[in-house]
Design a protein around this motif. Structure first.
Motif, PDB file in Angstrom:
ATOM      1  N   ASP A 226       0.843  -1.197   0.000  1.00 22.11           N
ATOM      2  CA  ASP A 226       0.000   0.000   0.000  1.00 22.11           C
ATOM      3  C   ASP A 226       0.879   1.249   0.000  1.00 22.11           C
ATOM      4  OD1 ASP A 226      -1.838   1.973   0.311  1.00 22.11           O
ATOM      5  OD2 ASP A 226      -2.601   1.303   2.256  1.00 22.11           O
ATOM      6  N   PRO A 227       0.822   2.092  -1.037  1.00 20.25           N
ATOM      7  CA  PRO A 227       1.652   3.305  -1.080  1.00 20.25           C
ATOM      8  C   PRO A 227       1.416   4.235   0.100  1.00 20.25           C
ATOM      9  CG  PRO A 227       0.682   2.858  -3.235  1.00 20.25           C
ATOM     10  CD  PRO A 227       0.025   1.935  -2.250  1.00 20.25           C
ATOM     11  N   ALA A 228       0.171   4.322   0.558  1.00 18.49           N
ATOM     12  CA  ALA A 228      -0.135   5.203   1.688  1.00 18.49           C
ATOM     13  C   ALA A 228       0.553   4.718   2.953  1.00 18.49           C
ATOM     14  CB  ALA A 228      -1.647   5.286   1.900  1.00 18.49           C
ATOM     15  N   ALA A 229       0.550   3.383   3.154  1.00 15.78           N
ATOM     16  CA  ALA A 229       1.205   2.825   4.340  1.00 15.78           C
ATOM     17  C   ALA A 229       2.707   3.045   4.275  1.00 15.78           C
ATOM     18  CB  ALA A 229       0.887   1.336   4.455  1.00 15.78           C
ATOM     19  N   ARG A 230       3.294   2.855   3.068  1.00 18.63           N
ATOM     20  CA  ARG A 230       4.732   3.073   2.922  1.00 18.63           C
ATOM     21  C   ARG A 230       5.088   4.537   3.153  1.00 18.63           C
ATOM     22  NH1 ARG A 230       4.142  -0.045  -1.772  1.00 18.63           N
ATOM     23  NH2 ARG A 230       4.681   1.752  -3.067  1.00 18.63           N
ATOM     24  N   ALA A 231       4.242   5.441   2.678  1.00 18.24           N
ATOM     25  CA  ALA A 231       4.491   6.871   2.871  1.00 18.24           C
ATOM     26  C   ALA A 231       4.434   7.231   4.349  1.00 18.24           C
ATOM     27  CB  ALA A 231       3.480   7.699   2.081  1.00 18.24           C
ATOM     28  N   ALA A 232       3.473   6.634   5.064  1.00 21.06           N
ATOM     29  CA  ALA A 232       3.350   6.910   6.502  1.00 21.06           C
ATOM     30  C   ALA A 232       4.577   6.392   7.249  1.00 21.06           C
ATOM     31  CB  ALA A 232       2.078   6.259   7.049  1.00 21.06           C
ATOM     32  N   ASP A 233       5.055   5.197   6.868  1.00 18.04           N
ATOM     33  CA  ASP A 233       6.254   4.646   7.506  1.00 18.04           C
ATOM     34  C   ASP A 233       7.471   5.517   7.224  1.00 18.04           C
ATOM     35  OD1 ASP A 233       4.836   2.573   8.563  1.00 18.04           O
ATOM     36  OD2 ASP A 233       5.364   1.129   6.994  1.00 18.04           O
TER      37      ASP A 233
ATOM     38  N   TRP B 147       7.511   8.715   6.583  1.00 19.44           N
ATOM     39  CA  TRP B 147       7.398   9.962   7.342  1.00 19.44           C
ATOM     40  C   TRP B 147       7.755   9.734   8.812  1.00 19.44           C
ATOM     41  CZ3 TRP B 147       7.806  14.795   6.731  1.00 19.44           C
ATOM     42  CH2 TRP B 147       7.340  15.686   7.702  1.00 19.44           C
ATOM     43  N   ALA B 148       7.321   8.615   9.358  1.00 21.34           N
ATOM     44  CA  ALA B 148       7.640   8.309  10.756  1.00 21.34           C
ATOM     45  C   ALA B 148       9.156   8.193  10.938  1.00 21.34           C
ATOM     46  CB  ALA B 148       6.948   7.017  11.182  1.00 21.34           C
ATOM     47  N   TRP B 149       9.832   7.549   9.991  1.00 22.61           N
ATOM     48  CA  TRP B 149      11.286   7.437  10.081  1.00 22.61           C
ATOM     49  C   TRP B 149      11.953   8.794   9.914  1.00 22.61           C
ATOM     50  CZ3 TRP B 149      13.982   3.944  12.278  1.00 22.61           C
ATOM     51  CH2 TRP B 149      13.547   2.619  12.328  1.00 22.61           C
ATOM     52  N   ALA B 150      11.391   9.637   9.065  1.00 25.15           N
ATOM     53  CA  ALA B 150      11.944  10.985   8.900  1.00 25.15           C
ATOM     54  C   ALA B 150      11.863  11.765  10.206  1.00 25.15           C
ATOM     55  CB  ALA B 150      11.199  11.728   7.788  1.00 25.15           C
ATOM     56  N   LEU B 151      10.771  11.604  10.933  1.00 23.81           N
ATOM     57  CA  LEU B 151      10.633  12.281  12.223  1.00 23.81           C
ATOM     58  C   LEU B 151      11.632  11.723  13.246  1.00 23.81           C
ATOM     59  CD1 LEU B 151       6.739  12.546  12.546  1.00 23.81           C
ATOM     60  CD2 LEU B 151       8.357  14.392  12.032  1.00 23.81           C
ATOM     61  N   VAL B 152      11.881  10.414  13.181  1.00 24.23           N
ATOM     62  CA  VAL B 152      12.873   9.809  14.079  1.00 24.23           C
ATOM     63  C   VAL B 152      14.259  10.373  13.782  1.00 24.23           C
ATOM     64  CG1 VAL B 152      14.046   7.660  14.680  1.00 24.23           C
ATOM     65  CG2 VAL B 152      11.559   7.695  14.469  1.00 24.23           C
ATOM     66  N   VAL B 153      14.583  10.526  12.495  1.00 24.52           N
ATOM     67  CA  VAL B 153      15.885  11.093  12.105  1.00 24.52           C
ATOM     68  C   VAL B 153      15.993  12.530  12.592  1.00 24.52           C
ATOM     69  CG1 VAL B 153      17.298  11.801  10.143  1.00 24.52           C
ATOM     70  CG2 VAL B 153      16.186   9.559  10.133  1.00 24.52           C
TER      71      VAL B 153
ATOM     72  N   ARG C 170       2.556  17.667   2.914  1.00 27.71           N
ATOM     73  CA  ARG C 170       1.703  16.571   3.358  1.00 27.71           C
ATOM     74  C   ARG C 170       0.419  17.115   3.956  1.00 27.71           C
ATOM     75  NH1 ARG C 170       3.609  11.556   4.507  1.00 27.71           N
ATOM     76  NH2 ARG C 170       2.393  11.518   6.436  1.00 27.71           N
ATOM     77  N   SER C 171       0.549  17.880   5.039  1.00 31.88           N
ATOM     78  CA  SER C 171      -0.623  18.435   5.715  1.00 31.88           C
ATOM     79  C   SER C 171      -0.165  19.377   6.822  1.00 31.88           C
ATOM     80  CB  SER C 171      -1.485  17.313   6.327  1.00 31.88           C
ATOM     81  OG  SER C 171      -0.767  16.652   7.357  1.00 31.88           O
ATOM     82  N   TRP C 172      -1.101  20.161   7.326  1.00 34.21           N
ATOM     83  CA  TRP C 172      -0.789  21.026   8.473  1.00 34.21           C
ATOM     84  C   TRP C 172      -0.495  20.179   9.712  1.00 34.21           C
ATOM     85  CZ3 TRP C 172       0.768  25.780   8.572  1.00 34.21           C
ATOM     86  CH2 TRP C 172       0.407  26.653   7.547  1.00 34.21           C
ATOM     87  N   ALA C 173      -1.141  19.008   9.795  1.00 35.22           N
ATOM     88  CA  ALA C 173      -0.880  18.123  10.939  1.00 35.22           C
ATOM     89  C   ALA C 173       0.578  17.657  10.932  1.00 35.22           C
ATOM     90  CB  ALA C 173      -1.815  16.915  10.889  1.00 35.22           C
TER      91      ALA C 173
END
Length: 204
Positions: free
Chosen positions: A6-13, A15-21, A51-54
């Motif tokens: 799922d592209p949406a799931a991969r994108a979310a993962d 982004w989560a790793w980007a925040l960890v970095v 992505r979004s304001w969130a």
């Protein structure tokens, strides 16, 4: 379990790793001031707005939390004078005329701690001397933990705003992030130049 195709799931993962970095980079920058953590927050804020304001809010909160945690770690290390980092930072901040400056910062902390900590966070090169001054005085650790939250949030807010300014320069994410980094570095350099000119005009 998220679908790995799922592209949406991969994108979310991703982004989560980007925040960890980002979290790791800001934490590292708190201990090694040469790391351009402000530019990292600006670049991430520029990317987040696509992505979004969130997502932009996530960058703001992660940057503030990491900056605050880094300040607490550095403050704890400076209290332990037997470690190498504490000795190095203390020696650099108290050599020559810097010793008088650190003493003055200690007095400012006693009178206006939050204001002094905010200025230290936002002005290039001011953070470590203020931390040394705080660690070398009777400034309470618990008070520092509370007071340092405001500067961390202000710092993250400023560089996130710079990132949004960079984002407005282009609709392409990477171009906006590059502009945000350039703006962040430019602002830091400009403020540093103004500081040095003001310091040169002061009577010795």
């Amino acid at each position: 379990m998220p679908d790995l195709l799922d592209p949406a799931a991969r994108a979310a993962d991703s982004w989560a790793w980007a925040l960890v970095v980002l979290l790791a980079a800001v934490l590292l920058g708190a201990l090694l001031p040469v790391v351009p953590t402000g530019a990292a927050v600006s670049a991430m804020a520029a990317l987040a707005h696509h992505r979004s304001w969130a997502s932009t809010g996530e960058v703001l909160l992660v940057g503030a939390a990491a900056a605050h945690a880094g300040d607490l770690v550095l403050y704890a290390l400076l209290h332990r004078s037997e470690n190498r980092l504490a000795r190095l930072l203390h020696r650099r901040s108290t050599s020559g005329r810097a010793a008088a400056h650190v003493a003055e910062l200690g007095e400012r902390l006693a009178r206006h701690d939050v204001r002094t900590l905010v200025a230290a966070r936002l002005l290039p090169g001011a953070r470590v001397p203020v931390m040394v001054a705080a660690a070398g005085t009777a400034y309470p650790v618990r008070r520092f933990a509370v007071a340092a939250a405001v500067p961390a949030l202000a710092w993250s807010l400023v560089y996130s705003a710079i990132g949004l300014a960079g984002r407005s320069a282009s609709d392409r994410p990477l171009v906006g992030a590059a502009v945000a980094v350039a703006l962040g570095v430019g602002v830091t350099v400009l403020v540093g130049l103004v500081q040095r000119r003001r310091a040169a005009r002061r009577p010795r």
